[in-house]
Enzyme design. Sequence first.
Site, PDB file in Angstrom:
ATOM      1  N   ARG A   1      24.778 -80.926  91.014  1.00  0.00           N
ATOM      2  CA  ARG A   1      24.778 -79.537  91.758  1.00  0.00           C
ATOM      3  C   ARG A   1      23.856 -79.360  92.657  1.00  0.00           C
ATOM      4  O   ARG A   1      22.596 -79.495  92.505  1.00  0.00           O
ATOM      5  CB  ARG A   1      24.782 -78.708  90.590  1.00  0.00           C
ATOM      6  CG  ARG A   1      25.753 -78.522  89.442  1.00  0.00           C
ATOM      7  CD  ARG A   1      25.750 -77.287  88.827  1.00  0.00           C
ATOM      8  NE  ARG A   1      24.325 -76.773  88.123  1.00  0.00           N
ATOM      9  CZ  ARG A   1      24.104 -75.547  87.827  1.00  0.00           C
ATOM     10  NH1 ARG A   1      25.349 -74.749  87.425  1.00  0.00           N
ATOM     11  NH2 ARG A   1      23.203 -75.188  87.124  1.00  0.00           N
TER      12      ARG A   1
ATOM     13  N   THR B   1      24.087 -73.676  96.349  1.00  0.00           N
ATOM     14  CA  THR B   1      25.395 -73.521  96.514  1.00  0.00           C
ATOM     15  C   THR B   1      26.069 -73.489  95.058  1.00  0.00           C
ATOM     16  O   THR B   1      27.202 -73.118  94.591  1.00  0.00           O
ATOM     17  CB  THR B   1      26.101 -74.396  97.269  1.00  0.00           C
ATOM     18  OG1 THR B   1      26.201 -75.669  96.978  1.00  0.00           O
ATOM     19  CG2 THR B   1      25.540 -74.226  98.704  1.00  0.00           C
TER      20      THR B   1
ATOM     21  N   ASP C   1      17.866 -77.308  81.159  1.00  0.00           N
ATOM     22  CA  ASP C   1      18.424 -78.481  81.839  1.00  0.00           C
ATOM     23  C   ASP C   1      18.335 -79.757  81.185  1.00  0.00           C
ATOM     24  O   ASP C   1      17.351 -80.160  80.831  1.00  0.00           O
ATOM     25  CB  ASP C   1      17.487 -78.726  83.157  1.00  0.00           C
ATOM     26  CG  ASP C   1      17.966 -79.454  84.247  1.00  0.00           C
ATOM     27  OD1 ASP C   1      18.430 -80.675  83.883  1.00  0.00           O
ATOM     28  OD2 ASP C   1      18.016 -79.064  85.416  1.00  0.00           O
TER      29      ASP C   1
ATOM     30  N   ASP D   1      16.858 -82.992  82.808  1.00  0.00           N
ATOM     31  CA  ASP D   1      15.229 -83.003  82.682  1.00  0.00           C
ATOM     32  C   ASP D   1      14.961 -83.145  81.210  1.00  0.00           C
ATOM     33  O   ASP D   1      13.813 -83.963  81.295  1.00  0.00           O
ATOM     34  CB  ASP D   1      14.745 -81.490  83.124  1.00  0.00           C
ATOM     35  CG  ASP D   1      14.814 -81.360  84.628  1.00  0.00           C
ATOM     36  OD1 ASP D   1      15.030 -82.558  85.202  1.00  0.00           O
ATOM     37  OD2 ASP D   1      14.744 -80.272  85.242  1.00  0.00           O
TER      38      ASP D   1
HETATM   39  C1  PRP Z   1      23.845 -80.708  84.998  1.00  0.00           C
HETATM   40  C2  PRP Z   1      24.758 -81.198  83.999  1.00  0.00           C
HETATM   41  C3  PRP Z   1      26.100 -81.333  84.647  1.00  0.00           C
HETATM   42  C4  PRP Z   1      26.112 -80.059  85.472  1.00  0.00           C
HETATM   43  C5  PRP Z   1      26.899 -78.973  84.975  1.00  0.00           C
HETATM   44  O1  PRP Z   1      23.756 -81.838  86.106  1.00  0.00           O
HETATM   45  O2  PRP Z   1      24.568 -82.402  83.529  1.00  0.00           O
HETATM   46  O3  PRP Z   1      26.357 -82.366  85.273  1.00  0.00           O
HETATM   47  O4  PRP Z   1      24.680 -79.835  85.716  1.00  0.00           O
HETATM   48  O5  PRP Z   1      26.900 -77.963  85.942  1.00  0.00           O
HETATM   49  P1  PRP Z   1      28.128 -77.505  86.501  1.00  0.00           P
HETATM   50  O6  PRP Z   1      29.189 -77.354  85.518  1.00  0.00           O
HETATM   51  O7  PRP Z   1      27.788 -75.872  87.097  1.00  0.00           O
HETATM   52  O8  PRP Z   1      28.726 -78.435  87.518  1.00  0.00           O
HETATM   53  P2  PRP Z   1      22.602 -81.663  87.304  1.00  0.00           P
HETATM   54  O9  PRP Z   1      23.247 -80.918  88.372  1.00  0.00           O
HETATM   55  O10 PRP Z   1      21.457 -80.823  86.916  1.00  0.00           O
HETATM   56  O11 PRP Z   1      22.453 -83.011  87.912  1.00  0.00           O
HETATM   57  P3  PRP Z   1      21.141 -84.035  87.161  1.00  0.00           P
HETATM   58  O12 PRP Z   1      21.586 -84.402  85.666  1.00  0.00           O
HETATM   59  O13 PRP Z   1      21.439 -85.336  87.981  1.00  0.00           O
HETATM   60  O14 PRP Z   1      19.876 -83.369  87.553  1.00  0.00           O
HETATM   61  N1  URA Z   2      23.046 -77.834  83.994  1.00  0.00           N
HETATM   62  C1  URA Z   2      22.125 -77.904  82.946  1.00  0.00           C
HETATM   63  O1  URA Z   2      21.575 -79.096  82.816  1.00  0.00           O
HETATM   64  N2  URA Z   2      22.097 -76.865  82.053  1.00  0.00           N
HETATM   65  C2  URA Z   2      22.536 -75.569  82.326  1.00  0.00           C
HETATM   66  O2  URA Z   2      22.518 -74.730  81.488  1.00  0.00           O
HETATM   67  C3  URA Z   2      23.697 -75.743  83.377  1.00  0.00           C
HETATM   68  C4  URA Z   2      23.831 -76.724  84.061  1.00  0.00           C
END
Ligand code: PRP
Ligand code: URA
Length: 213
Positions: free
Chosen positions: A108, A112, A204, A207
């Site tokens: 994400r 945005t 997160d 993370d």
């Molecule tokens: C997180 C999570 C989902 C997304 C959910 O990933 O693992 O894929 O956010 O959010 P949404 O429903 O609003 O799209 P992130 O964007 O943090 O990516 P990453 O795991 O690579 O850090």
């Molecule tokens: N992605 C995450 O990892 N946690 C949230 O709460 C939303 C998006």
Amino acid sequence: MTQRTWPNVTIIRHPVVQERLTWARDKRTGVEQFRRLVGQIARLMAFEITRDYPTNAVCVETPLGPCDGVAMTRGLTLVPILRAGLGMVEGILQLLPSARVGHLGIYRDHDTLKPVTYYNKMPPDIARTDVIVIDPMLATAGSLTAAIDLIKKTGANSIKVLCLVAAPEGIERLIAAHPDVAVFTAAVDEKLNEKGYIVPGLGDAGDRLFGTT
Ligand code: PRP
Ligand code: URA
């Protein structure tokens, strides 16, 4: 408070899942235990969502004679959304070791909240298999909606979503975009905050799984 329900959303309320989810949500849970818990919850949930998996009749010979049994013959593809979906793959493969695995890299955009796709590698025969898209978090649903758009382009049409925690806003958006997709989650939380995080959620997920704050 009564929880909202949606026809194609199943909340897996099994106490073994719910206790582990509670431990995972706890901010005192460190990376090693968090990773273990996410894998365990994914495996338990996969057991539940494959309940109606089609089987064929087979016959085996026990030491005492013939015995009718079943074989799960339809192919299955797991599609984790990187990064956090990776934390669920091993747990599910322990239960379904012959599943193929496609990978979708989607993150994400922080400002945005729109999904950005950076990697897409699917098994060539995915369209002939049942697909389970896996990601612990269904927040705005931007990532899962984009993932299912891409998966449908392959011709796959039997698609389920497996997540740990969902926000009501995300569920609404996902089922509006993909009403044919069944969603399985361990929890539907209260809401999204102004930064698009699920409240209370678990933070997160990527993370916490990979130790990258
Ligand atoms: C997180 C999570 C989902 C997304 C959910 O990933 O693992 O894929 O956010 O959010 P949404 O429903 O609003 O799209 P992130 O964007 O943090 O990516 P990453 O795991 O690579 O850090
Ligand atoms: N992605 C995450 O990892 N946690 C949230 O709460 C939303 C998006």
